[in-house]
Motif scaffolding. Sequence first.
Motif, PDB file in Angstrom:
ATOM      1  N   SER A  87      -4.426  -4.886  -2.119  1.00  0.00           N
ATOM      2  CA  SER A  87      -3.681  -5.602  -1.081  1.00  0.00           C
ATOM      3  C   SER A  87      -3.049  -4.594  -0.136  1.00  0.00           C
ATOM      4  O   SER A  87      -2.263  -3.743  -0.578  1.00  0.00           O
ATOM      5  CB  SER A  87      -2.591  -6.474  -1.721  1.00  0.00           C
ATOM      6  OG  SER A  87      -3.169  -7.474  -2.529  1.00  0.00           O
ATOM      7  N   PRO A  88      -3.390  -4.631   1.138  1.00  0.00           N
ATOM      8  CA  PRO A  88      -2.880  -3.613   2.059  1.00  0.00           C
ATOM      9  C   PRO A  88      -1.362  -3.568   2.103  1.00  0.00           C
ATOM     10  O   PRO A  88      -0.683  -4.598   2.056  1.00  0.00           O
ATOM     11  CB  PRO A  88      -3.460  -4.040   3.415  1.00  0.00           C
ATOM     12  CG  PRO A  88      -4.674  -4.839   3.070  1.00  0.00           C
ATOM     13  CD  PRO A  88      -4.317  -5.563   1.801  1.00  0.00           C
ATOM     14  N   ALA A  89      -0.836  -2.355   2.167  1.00  0.00           N
ATOM     15  CA  ALA A  89       0.609  -2.160   2.241  1.00  0.00           C
ATOM     16  C   ALA A  89       1.120  -2.528   3.627  1.00  0.00           C
ATOM     17  O   ALA A  89       0.377  -2.516   4.616  1.00  0.00           O
ATOM     18  CB  ALA A  89       0.951  -0.700   1.919  1.00  0.00           C
ATOM     19  N   ALA A  90       2.386  -2.838   3.713  1.00  0.00           N
ATOM     20  CA  ALA A  90       3.005  -3.178   4.991  1.00  0.00           C
ATOM     21  C   ALA A  90       3.007  -1.965   5.904  1.00  0.00           C
ATOM     22  O   ALA A  90       3.188  -0.832   5.457  1.00  0.00           O
ATOM     23  CB  ALA A  90       4.429  -3.665   4.766  1.00  0.00           C
ATOM     24  N   THR A  92       4.156   0.774   8.850  1.00  0.00           N
ATOM     25  CA  THR A  92       5.397   1.442   9.236  1.00  0.00           C
ATOM     26  C   THR A  92       5.248   1.951  10.666  1.00  0.00           C
ATOM     27  O   THR A  92       4.152   1.924  11.232  1.00  0.00           O
ATOM     28  CB  THR A  92       5.711   2.618   8.301  1.00  0.00           C
ATOM     29  OG1 THR A  92       4.618   3.555   8.349  1.00  0.00           O
ATOM     30  CG2 THR A  92       5.890   2.151   6.869  1.00  0.00           C
ATOM     31  N   THR A  99      -6.224   2.133   6.918  1.00  0.00           N
ATOM     32  CA  THR A  99      -6.537   1.085   5.948  1.00  0.00           C
ATOM     33  C   THR A  99      -7.959   0.625   6.179  1.00  0.00           C
ATOM     34  O   THR A  99      -8.280   0.029   7.211  1.00  0.00           O
ATOM     35  CB  THR A  99      -5.577  -0.106   6.074  1.00  0.00           C
ATOM     36  OG1 THR A  99      -4.235   0.353   5.919  1.00  0.00           O
ATOM     37  CG2 THR A  99      -5.872  -1.148   4.999  1.00  0.00           C
ATOM     38  N   GLN A 141      -7.754  -8.912   2.599  1.00  0.00           N
ATOM     39  CA  GLN A 141      -6.608  -9.577   3.211  1.00  0.00           C
ATOM     40  C   GLN A 141      -7.122 -10.556   4.264  1.00  0.00           C
ATOM     41  O   GLN A 141      -8.012 -10.221   5.036  1.00  0.00           O
ATOM     42  CB  GLN A 141      -5.697  -8.533   3.873  1.00  0.00           C
ATOM     43  CG  GLN A 141      -4.416  -9.066   4.457  1.00  0.00           C
ATOM     44  CD  GLN A 141      -3.584  -7.947   5.074  1.00  0.00           C
ATOM     45  OE1 GLN A 141      -4.104  -7.083   5.787  1.00  0.00           O
ATOM     46  NE2 GLN A 141      -2.291  -7.939   4.798  1.00  0.00           N
ATOM     47  N   GLU A 344      -7.204  -0.356   0.620  1.00  0.00           N
ATOM     48  CA  GLU A 344      -6.293   0.732   0.282  1.00  0.00           C
ATOM     49  C   GLU A 344      -5.836   1.471   1.536  1.00  0.00           C
ATOM     50  O   GLU A 344      -6.651   1.881   2.357  1.00  0.00           O
ATOM     51  CB  GLU A 344      -6.971   1.699  -0.677  1.00  0.00           C
ATOM     52  CG  GLU A 344      -6.076   2.782  -1.232  1.00  0.00           C
ATOM     53  CD  GLU A 344      -6.754   3.614  -2.299  1.00  0.00           C
ATOM     54  OE1 GLU A 344      -6.106   4.558  -2.795  1.00  0.00           O
ATOM     55  OE2 GLU A 344      -7.932   3.344  -2.629  1.00  0.00           O
ATOM     56  N   ARG A 345      -4.531   1.639   1.658  1.00  0.00           N
ATOM     57  CA  ARG A 345      -3.945   2.294   2.832  1.00  0.00           C
ATOM     58  C   ARG A 345      -3.742   3.774   2.507  1.00  0.00           C
ATOM     59  O   ARG A 345      -3.004   4.129   1.598  1.00  0.00           O
ATOM     60  CB  ARG A 345      -2.614   1.620   3.165  1.00  0.00           C
ATOM     61  CG  ARG A 345      -1.890   2.136   4.397  1.00  0.00           C
ATOM     62  CD  ARG A 345      -0.729   1.179   4.654  1.00  0.00           C
ATOM     63  NE  ARG A 345       0.072   1.542   5.809  1.00  0.00           N
ATOM     64  CZ  ARG A 345       1.274   2.103   5.743  1.00  0.00           C
ATOM     65  NH1 ARG A 345       1.809   2.410   4.561  1.00  0.00           N
ATOM     66  NH2 ARG A 345       1.945   2.368   6.841  1.00  0.00           N
ATOM     67  N   ASP A 347      -2.419   7.433   3.268  1.00  0.00           N
ATOM     68  CA  ASP A 347      -1.471   8.275   3.986  1.00  0.00           C
ATOM     69  C   ASP A 347      -2.173   9.606   4.248  1.00  0.00           C
ATOM     70  O   ASP A 347      -2.427  10.375   3.321  1.00  0.00           O
ATOM     71  CB  ASP A 347      -0.216   8.473   3.134  1.00  0.00           C
ATOM     72  CG  ASP A 347       0.853   9.321   3.824  1.00  0.00           C
ATOM     73  OD1 ASP A 347       0.559   9.970   4.839  1.00  0.00           O
ATOM     74  OD2 ASP A 347       1.993   9.344   3.316  1.00  0.00           O
TER      75      ASP A 347
END
Length: 362
Positions: A87-90, A92, A99, A141, A344-345, A347
């Motif tokens: 589930s993709p992260a929120a 910023t 992503t 998503q 998957e997001r 960084d």
Amino acid sequence: MRRLLLALGLGLAAVAWIVRDIPAALGGKARGDRAARVQRSPQFRDGAFHNRAHTAQIVPEAGRDMVRELMFGGQRRTPAGPVPLVSPAAPTDDGLFLTWYGHGTTLVEIDGARVLFDPVWSERVSPSRLVGPRRLHPMPQPLSEVPDVDAVVISHDHYDHLDLATVRALVETRTAPFVVPLGVGAHLERWQVPAERIIELDWEESTEIAGVRLTATAAQHFSGRAFTRDDTLWASWVVAGPSRRVFYTGDSGYFDGYAEIGALHGPFDASLVQVGAYAPGWPDIHMTPEEGVAAHVDLDGGLLIPVHWATFKLAMHGWSEPAERVWAESKARDVALAIPRPGERIDVDNPPQVDPWWQTLA
């Protein structure tokens, strides 16, 4: 009688859908000012767009080789179990995050802006909802839950990169402009995308949105949604913010233009590189995993994120082969690599170590 009427109703509904939606999915043709701009492009001559080098789209032996691989090849072309989704992260407002939703669809968060590449949420990549390559995994998503974006960028007009249903949903629910190669605006225009939301670019042309510069750059591919080929342009893309840079190959064969793009627009913090849907029968228009790594090195591409694999069966190679080969080649060439699960997001400043999640499904 009830069954007959039900069957008749379903048949009429299917015919109505075919008459309404399939012609629309084929897209539009550039006319007027759009056609005049296409014809002025240095890439356009003799009625079509061209790559910088001669490309053989499909060599004569390709059909025979594909039939042989289909009948006698030992490749597992579908995963052995469900593809793991994240589930993709929120989002910023700072940092650099990528992503990957599957295939080419990727959300880039860069210097406070959000750019969505090649969004395809449909079940099939085809003008028909009944036939054509079908997803090997769900989208991680729903499109309705994807954060607002500042730009939607399209690499070319093939069905696995430009999707009618997704475009319609984005028009209805979002306000972001569509940034596309020359000629692709004709498809969007037919699909009721407002003219003020269509930005068409030739290679080495740019537009600035939300503080980031989007530049269309060269690729080695082809285009077409119906019976004509190469009447719209294909492109790779540079996303350059005040402090960070990302490159996306779109679909392309390997060519010497990557070194030129790297010299003009790099170095990059990350690159999204096509590594799947390759075959000996079309060596000029899709890269092998090893060629994808070579392109990344030419670009001075930073963190390599392989895309264009795992989601649709578009070639005869094994389902997990692109990941395995790009992993091996990246280790051999000491290239920084991340292979995310769909959703998957990543960084870019703190990428995870490669976890060969695909091996359990090979």
